[in-house]
Design an enzyme around this catalytic site. Sequence first.
Site, mmCIF file in Angstrom:
data_model
loop_
_atom_site.group_PDB
_atom_site.id
_atom_site.type_symbol
_atom_site.label_atom_id
_atom_site.label_comp_id
_atom_site.label_asym_id
_atom_site.label_seq_id
_atom_site.Cartn_x
_atom_site.Cartn_y
_atom_site.Cartn_z
ATOM 1 N N ASP A 35 0.330 -0.547 -13.838
ATOM 2 C CA ASP A 35 1.238 -1.205 -12.912
ATOM 3 C C ASP A 35 1.686 -2.620 -13.286
ATOM 4 O O ASP A 35 2.638 -3.043 -13.475
ATOM 5 C CB ASP A 35 0.493 -1.360 -11.591
ATOM 6 C CG ASP A 35 -0.044 0.205 -10.975
ATOM 7 O OD1 ASP A 35 0.432 1.308 -11.173
ATOM 8 O OD2 ASP A 35 -0.634 -0.068 -9.912
ATOM 9 N N GLY A 40 0.936 -1.239 0.110
ATOM 10 C CA GLY A 40 0.144 -0.129 0.027
ATOM 11 C C GLY A 40 0.644 1.487 -0.005
ATOM 12 O O GLY A 40 0.056 2.285 0.423
ATOM 13 N N ALA A 41 2.080 1.084 -0.552
ATOM 14 C CA ALA A 41 3.018 2.167 -0.432
ATOM 15 C C ALA A 41 2.879 3.154 -2.049
ATOM 16 O O ALA A 41 3.923 3.833 -2.143
ATOM 17 C CB ALA A 41 4.378 1.866 -0.200
HETATM 18 P P1 ADP Z 1 -0.193 -1.038 -3.648
HETATM 19 O O1 ADP Z 1 -0.292 -1.768 -4.890
HETATM 20 O O2 ADP Z 1 0.182 0.307 -3.966
HETATM 21 O O3 ADP Z 1 0.790 -1.950 -2.823
HETATM 22 P P2 ADP Z 1 -2.911 -1.824 -3.171
HETATM 23 O O4 ADP Z 1 -4.049 -1.272 -2.374
HETATM 24 O O5 ADP Z 1 -3.019 -1.634 -4.762
HETATM 25 O O6 ADP Z 1 -1.495 -1.064 -2.774
HETATM 26 O O7 ADP Z 1 -2.560 -3.235 -2.927
HETATM 27 C C1 ADP Z 1 -2.236 -3.689 -1.844
HETATM 28 C C2 ADP Z 1 -3.392 -4.970 -1.493
HETATM 29 O O8 ADP Z 1 -2.709 -5.978 -2.296
HETATM 30 C C3 ADP Z 1 -3.102 -5.651 -0.205
HETATM 31 O O9 ADP Z 1 -4.176 -5.079 0.568
HETATM 32 C C4 ADP Z 1 -3.415 -7.030 -0.491
HETATM 33 O O10 ADP Z 1 -4.771 -7.443 -0.574
HETATM 34 C C5 ADP Z 1 -2.793 -7.325 -1.852
HETATM 35 N N1 ADP Z 1 -1.392 -7.627 -1.659
HETATM 36 C C6 ADP Z 1 -0.090 -7.242 -2.341
HETATM 37 N N2 ADP Z 1 0.802 -8.017 -1.876
HETATM 38 C C7 ADP Z 1 0.596 -9.011 -1.340
HETATM 39 C C8 ADP Z 1 0.931 -10.111 -0.780
HETATM 40 N N3 ADP Z 1 2.277 -10.424 -0.830
HETATM 41 N N4 ADP Z 1 0.187 -11.233 -0.059
HETATM 42 C C9 ADP Z 1 -1.049 -10.899 0.102
HETATM 43 N N5 ADP Z 1 -1.864 -9.771 -0.613
HETATM 44 C C10 ADP Z 1 -0.979 -8.876 -1.188
HETATM 45 MG MG MG Z 2 -1.908 -1.421 -6.240
#
Ligand code: ADP
Ligand code: MG
Length: 439
Positions: free
Chosen positions: A207, A152-153
């Site tokens: 992305d 979520g960064a």
């Molecule tokens: P960003 O893509 O900027 O990091 P997003 O809100 O788009 O933020 O995505 C984050 C979400 O993706 C998390 O809340 C989770 O649901 C999912 N996610 C991402 N990486 C993982 C991981 N390694 N394991 C499980 N879920 C993941």
């Molecule tokens: Mg994302």
Amino acid sequence: APAAQWVESWPDDVGADRVRRAFAAAYPAEDSDDGDAGAPEVRVYAAPGRVNIIGEHTDYNGGLCLPIALPHRTYVALRPRTDSIVRLASAQEPGAAWTGRLEDVAPGAVTGWAAYVAGVAWALGQHLDATGGSAETLRGFDAVVDSCVPYGAGLSSSAALECSVAVGIDDVAGLGLAATDAGRATLAAAAIRAENEVAGAPTGGMDQSASLRCAPGHALLLDCRPGLDPARAVEQIPFDLAAEGLALLVIDTRAEHALVDGQYAQRRATCEAAASTLGLANLRELADSVIAAAAGNPGGDAAFAEALAAALDRLPDDVSRRRVRHVVTEIARTQDLVSLLRAGRASDVGPLLDASHASLRDDYEVSATELDVAVEAARDAGAVGARMTGGGFGGSAIALVPAERASAVADAVAGAFARAGLGAPGFLLAVPSAPAGAC
Ligand code: ADP
Ligand code: MG
């Protein structure tokens, strides 16, 4: 002053080893669908997060953006099954393992993080059904995920997850899509559908294209015009930071802001309404005509400003005028930055990064205190340019810095956060890295 907290990437063998061990723990041999004997091997795949150099809030306007793949990757250990069951676990989501059947996956049917994974299988099935194959060629699988991509960064941990799974399913099902760039565009389209339709996040397409189609040492110039042939939509732009004595510092503000989703949808809607008021399909068409008015024109800057002002005059309110000005100028800045990179002038891109930040802060109004503190502290400490990156309202900023100044700039930003009473940010070094693939 506090020391900067660095978020290290994992070498591929470290990431692969972690996820293999987690797989063995999650699915002990006697638990596999046909016991130990003759069970298919566990294979490991990985896909990178990304950071966008410039071209922000342009993808959904049919514009240009310029991401690179991060060295930070999401790893998935995956073993195909003979039935249609999917079992998932993630080190980042302890206690949230998921089990389902492929034929039950559809928009609205899966919640939580598993939607990003199961959604990819669903979207690839849809692709097969639509292209003369059959979704039934896809079998179930057991999978475990682990990642060093910050969550979520704004660095796209979601696309890293989707794309690691996409190349995994592609391989075990023998689709062969990952072997060619055109096939990777198909995998990216499936990952986008997974995110938009199954996970329900209405993001643009940058992305997933970055995670699947970037190349080491290059930035990916992505042209988001709707309907463009995928092969013509990307261009690899040499971006050899080290050769130019530069480093790209990513500052994860770790800021959490509410209302982000609603703001994103609002910006999109404003842009779409403005395009329709102007009688255009999207704001890219406006950017192209404004840029063309300036091209080859002595006093091009004045011609650009005049053509832009003429269009803005036709919009009904100040807010939409400022939103549109951001999108048009940002597309022009992306082109200008690419021209500088092509001319081997990476160290001259600073003013474009700074102008992008000002435009996102003042015209598009998607910055946040943490992002403004980060870019100002980075510039004060010697960055050649800095800007927020990603959707905004928190997330990350980037600073282009002389390589030998990277840790001093990071320490200065950490100090500025502490003085401003903000929580400690994280720091990454973003070397343009490899796309999704098998480990
Ligand atoms: P960003 O893509 O900027 O990091 P997003 O809100 O788009 O933020 O995505 C984050 C979400 O993706 C998390 O809340 C989770 O649901 C999912 N996610 C991402 N990486 C993982 C991981 N390694 N394991 C499980 N879920 C993941
Ligand atoms: Mg994302």
